[in-house]
Design a protein around this motif. Structure first.
Motif, short mmCIF file in Angstrom:
data_model
loop_
_atom_site.label_atom_id
_atom_site.label_comp_id
_atom_site.label_asym_id
_atom_site.label_seq_id
_atom_site.Cartn_x
_atom_site.Cartn_y
_atom_site.Cartn_z
N ASN A 1 -2.97 1.50 -6.52
CA ASN A 1 -3.62 2.81 -6.59
C ASN A 1 -2.74 3.99 -6.28
N ASN A 2 -1.74 3.83 -5.44
CA ASN A 2 -0.92 4.97 -5.03
C ASN A 2 0.24 5.25 -5.98
N LEU A 3 0.39 4.46 -7.03
CA LEU A 3 1.55 4.62 -7.91
C LEU A 3 1.63 6.02 -8.50
N GLU A 4 2.81 6.60 -8.39
CA GLU A 4 3.10 7.87 -9.04
C GLU A 4 4.08 7.67 -10.20
N GLY A 5 4.84 6.59 -10.15
CA GLY A 5 5.78 6.28 -11.22
C GLY A 5 5.70 4.81 -11.58
N LEU A 6 5.49 4.50 -12.86
CA LEU A 6 5.43 3.12 -13.35
C LEU A 6 6.34 3.02 -14.56
N TYR A 7 7.36 2.16 -14.45
CA TYR A 7 8.39 2.06 -15.47
C TYR A 7 8.43 0.63 -15.99
N LEU A 8 7.90 0.44 -17.19
CA LEU A 8 7.77 -0.87 -17.83
C LEU A 8 8.67 -0.99 -19.06
N PHE A 9 9.60 -0.09 -19.21
CA PHE A 9 10.42 0.04 -20.40
C PHE A 9 11.25 -1.20 -20.72
N ASP A 10 11.58 -1.35 -22.00
CA ASP A 10 12.57 -2.30 -22.49
C ASP A 10 12.35 -3.74 -22.02
N ASN A 11 11.12 -4.23 -22.23
CA ASN A 11 10.79 -5.62 -21.98
C ASN A 11 10.33 -6.23 -23.31
N GLU A 12 9.60 -7.29 -23.24
CA GLU A 12 9.06 -7.94 -24.44
C GLU A 12 7.54 -7.87 -24.44
N SER B 1 0.80 -1.23 0.00
CA SER B 1 0.00 0.00 0.00
C SER B 1 0.83 1.28 0.00
N GLN B 2 2.10 1.20 0.35
CA GLN B 2 2.96 2.40 0.38
C GLN B 2 3.68 2.62 -0.96
N LEU B 3 3.57 1.65 -1.87
CA LEU B 3 4.35 1.68 -3.11
C LEU B 3 3.91 2.82 -4.01
N ILE B 4 4.85 3.75 -4.31
CA ILE B 4 4.54 4.87 -5.19
C ILE B 4 5.39 4.86 -6.46
N SER B 5 6.50 4.12 -6.47
CA SER B 5 7.36 4.06 -7.64
C SER B 5 7.78 2.62 -7.88
#
Length: 186
Positions: free
Chosen positions: A135-146, A112-116
């Motif tokens: 819900n609390n995400l402020e940064g989501l980085y999914l780059f360079d996968n398949e 629940s504390q995860l923001i990045s």
């Protein structure tokens, strides 16, 4: 820059709250003794030449708020990540470039504390549907996968998102209209 291996004696520093060894030329395996540093709130081991498996003992760091293991590339984080949900105070989890596969634990959505959250540069082929429940995400980085297919309209559930990175994948199709819900994107 620091070179050589991280000494196992680092586990004796039990009062340590911050460990920043990032952006060096450290080699060898991450000592499991780091898992004895239960007062750590921040650990940065990113951008080193470390190898081997990430020790599951890091999941003992129950006071951890920031976990930065990104860009280590020569390690395997799959076994470690299966216990990562014990880090209930985690706010920033950067586990990119750890050769992770599609078996990320669904319980990450309950942190629940995860923001990045960064899982870029891994071997992932499907964006987990549960990711849209953090819900609390402020940064989501999914780059360079398949990742392939289209970006789910559920992306619009992440209304607190300020940063979204999906470059370097095989995503196709239109950008979902629900992206308009992300009014905080910068």
């Amino acid at each position: 820059q620091l070179t050589g291996e991280i000494p196992v004696e680092i586990g004796n520093l039990t009062s340590l709250t911050h460990l920043d060894l990032g952006n060096n030329q450290l080699t060898g395996e991450i000592p499991s003794e780091i898992g004895d540093l239960v007062n750590l709130s921040k650990i940065y081991l990113n951008h080193n030449n470390l190898s081997g498996d990430i020790p599951i003992s890091l999941n003992n760091l129950i006071n951890l708020e920031t976990l930065s293991l990104g860009g280590i590339y020569n390690v395997d984080g799959n076994e470690f990540v299966q216990g990562i949900c014990s880090l209930t105070k985690i706010e920033e989890m950067w586990i990119w470039g750890l050769n992770l596969d599609d078996n990320l634990p669904e319980c990450i959505q309950d942190l629940s504390q995860l923001i990045s959250f960064s899982i870029g540069s891994n071997n992932l082929t499907q964006i987990p549907n549960w990711i849209y429940n953090i819900n609390n995400l402020e940064g989501l980085y999914l780059f360079d996968n398949e990742f392939s297919g289209s970006l789910s309209s559920s992306i619009g559930n992440l209304i607190n998102l300020k940063e979204l990175s999906v470059w370097g994948n095989q995503l196709i199709g239109q950008i979902p209209e629900s992206i308009g819900n992300l009014v905080n994107l910068e």
